[in-house]
Design a protein around this motif. Structure first.
Motif, mmCIF file in Angstrom:
data_model
loop_
_atom_site.group_PDB
_atom_site.id
_atom_site.type_symbol
_atom_site.label_atom_id
_atom_site.label_comp_id
_atom_site.label_asym_id
_atom_site.label_seq_id
_atom_site.Cartn_x
_atom_site.Cartn_y
_atom_site.Cartn_z
ATOM 1 N N VAL A 17 0.867 -1.175 0.000
ATOM 2 C CA VAL A 17 0.000 0.000 0.000
ATOM 3 C C VAL A 17 0.904 1.226 0.000
ATOM 4 C CG1 VAL A 17 -1.601 1.360 1.402
ATOM 5 C CG2 VAL A 17 -1.992 -1.085 1.086
ATOM 6 N N VAL A 18 0.742 2.046 -1.029
ATOM 7 C CA VAL A 18 1.499 3.299 -1.113
ATOM 8 C C VAL A 18 0.599 4.394 -0.562
ATOM 9 C CG1 VAL A 18 2.751 4.861 -2.627
ATOM 10 C CG2 VAL A 18 2.619 2.427 -3.199
ATOM 11 N N VAL A 19 1.014 4.950 0.567
ATOM 12 C CA VAL A 19 0.190 5.963 1.230
ATOM 13 C C VAL A 19 0.584 7.342 0.711
ATOM 14 C CG1 VAL A 19 -0.516 6.914 3.451
ATOM 15 C CG2 VAL A 19 0.097 4.483 3.276
ATOM 16 N N LEU A 20 -0.365 8.010 0.054
ATOM 17 C CA LEU A 20 -0.142 9.359 -0.476
ATOM 18 C C LEU A 20 -0.903 10.362 0.396
ATOM 19 C CD1 LEU A 20 -0.607 8.360 -4.237
ATOM 20 C CD2 LEU A 20 1.539 8.566 -2.963
ATOM 21 N N ASP A 21 -0.815 11.623 0.050
ATOM 22 C CA ASP A 21 -1.432 12.657 0.899
ATOM 23 C C ASP A 21 -2.939 12.456 1.059
ATOM 24 O OD1 ASP A 21 0.975 13.838 1.277
ATOM 25 O OD2 ASP A 21 0.713 15.376 -0.265
ATOM 26 N N ASN A 22 -3.593 12.089 -0.040
ATOM 27 C CA ASN A 22 -5.060 12.046 -0.012
ATOM 28 C C ASN A 22 -5.647 10.678 -0.346
ATOM 29 O OD1 ASN A 22 -5.467 15.004 0.403
ATOM 30 N ND2 ASN A 22 -4.353 15.058 -1.534
ATOM 31 N N GLY A 23 -4.848 9.640 -0.233
ATOM 32 C CA GLY A 23 -5.363 8.311 -0.534
ATOM 33 C C GLY A 23 -4.250 7.298 -0.672
ATOM 34 N N GLU A 24 -4.639 6.079 -1.018
ATOM 35 C CA GLU A 24 -3.669 4.989 -1.063
ATOM 36 C C GLU A 24 -3.760 4.243 -2.403
ATOM 37 O OE1 GLU A 24 -6.242 4.873 1.246
ATOM 38 O OE2 GLU A 24 -5.250 5.964 2.852
ATOM 39 N N VAL A 25 -2.605 3.779 -2.862
ATOM 40 C CA VAL A 25 -2.538 2.964 -4.066
ATOM 41 C C VAL A 25 -2.192 1.536 -3.643
ATOM 42 C CG1 VAL A 25 -1.366 2.626 -6.274
ATOM 43 C CG2 VAL A 25 -1.834 4.944 -5.447
ATOM 44 N N ILE A 26 -2.957 0.581 -4.139
ATOM 45 C CA ILE A 26 -2.800 -0.826 -3.733
ATOM 46 C C ILE A 26 -2.096 -1.583 -4.851
ATOM 47 C CG2 ILE A 26 -4.063 -2.927 -3.132
ATOM 48 C CD1 ILE A 26 -6.396 -0.862 -2.353
ATOM 49 N N ILE A 27 -1.044 -2.299 -4.490
ATOM 50 C CA ILE A 27 -0.301 -3.065 -5.487
ATOM 51 C C ILE A 27 -0.316 -4.550 -5.120
ATOM 52 C CG2 ILE A 27 1.999 -3.410 -6.529
ATOM 53 C CD1 ILE A 27 2.438 -0.382 -6.154
ATOM 54 N N ASP A 28 -0.773 -5.378 -6.041
ATOM 55 C CA ASP A 28 -0.762 -6.837 -5.925
ATOM 56 C C ASP A 28 -1.465 -7.370 -4.663
ATOM 57 O OD1 ASP A 28 0.614 -6.806 -8.300
ATOM 58 O OD2 ASP A 28 2.428 -7.783 -7.553
ATOM 59 N N PRO A 29 -2.780 -7.177 -4.592
ATOM 60 C CA PRO A 29 -3.511 -7.688 -3.415
ATOM 61 C C PRO A 29 -3.830 -9.182 -3.529
ATOM 62 C CG PRO A 29 -5.014 -6.481 -4.839
ATOM 63 C CD PRO A 29 -3.665 -6.432 -5.514
ATOM 64 N N GLY A 30 -3.159 -9.974 -2.734
ATOM 65 C CA GLY A 30 -3.338 -11.418 -2.762
ATOM 66 C C GLY A 30 -4.496 -11.884 -1.897
ATOM 67 N N ASP A 31 -4.525 -13.186 -1.672
ATOM 68 C CA ASP A 31 -5.632 -13.850 -0.980
ATOM 69 C C ASP A 31 -5.737 -13.391 0.474
ATOM 70 O OD1 ASP A 31 -7.530 -15.557 -0.036
ATOM 71 O OD2 ASP A 31 -6.387 -17.388 -0.387
ATOM 72 N N GLY A 32 -6.790 -12.639 0.791
ATOM 73 C CA GLY A 32 -7.003 -12.157 2.151
ATOM 74 C C GLY A 32 -6.662 -10.689 2.335
#
Ligand SMILES: [Zn+2]
Length: 196
Positions: A17-32
């Motif tokens: 999870v890349v936490v930015l000033d106004n939100g988050e970017v999700i990279i490669d969300p696996g099982d769970g």
């Protein structure tokens, strides 16, 4: 920009999870990953996939449904979310956006760029942002991704290794295992390229 991560599923696949000033970017969300994302994210902005293997995309569809965000996937791997070569992906889905080499996505003022490094999979990519490289299953600390799976290609992997050696240094966050840097991996990558 802050990076947090947790490993999910049978192969302990790193979700970032890349936490930015106004939100988050999700990279490669696996099982769970969904439950963790619900806890650590306030305003998820997008899901970016390094490649189409089930252990990296397992919770994509559930997270998209929960937050109404888009899934970005390398074009040549999009078929894997509908027809998983390992037959282990429960929720089949179509990505919203198919990306190609050097495609850039700006999220909350930060540019995320996809770079195509085929070999592990046809669409295998790394995602760079602000001196950081999310390397998926292309590069690991002291190792590289397997190139003997269905749809893998050793010759393309060899070419991709030579191509990444021309990149400047990046902090690397891989799809499995510990973080490293491109400079720290250069000798190992040269040896791998020679061995293929
Ligand atoms: Zn993979």
């Amino acid at each position: 920009m802050q990076i947090i991560s947790r490993a999910f599923g049978i192969y302990e696949t790193n979700c970032y999870v890349v936490v930015l000033d106004n939100g988050e970017v999700i990279i490669d969300p696996g099982d769970g990953a969904l439950e963790w994302i619900e806890r650590v994210c306030k305003n998820p902005l997008a899901i970016l996939c390094t490649h189409g293997h089930f252990d990296h995309i397992y919770d994509c569809d559930a997270i998209r449904a929960r937050f109404g965000i888009k899934i970005y996937m390398p074009r040549s791997d999009a078929f894997m979310s509908l027809n998983d070569p390992f037959k282990l992906l429960e929720a089949k889905f179509s990505p919203n956006v198919l990306v190609d080499d050097k495609d850039e996505i700006e999220l909350d003022g930060v540019k995320f760029c996809f770079h195509h490094f085929p070999g592990h999979t046809p669409g295998c990519s790394v995602i760079t942002a602000d001196g950081i490289m999310f390397s998926g299953d292309f590069i690991f600390k002291n190792s590289i991704g397997r190139y003997d799976f269905p749809f893998s290609d050793g010759e393309l992997m060899k070419k991709s290794l030579k191509k990444v050696l021309e990149f400047q240094n990046y902090k690397i966050y891989p799809g499995h295992g510990a973080a490293t840097t491109l400079d720290a991996e250069r000798n190992s990558l040269i040896r791998w390229a020679q061995a293929i």
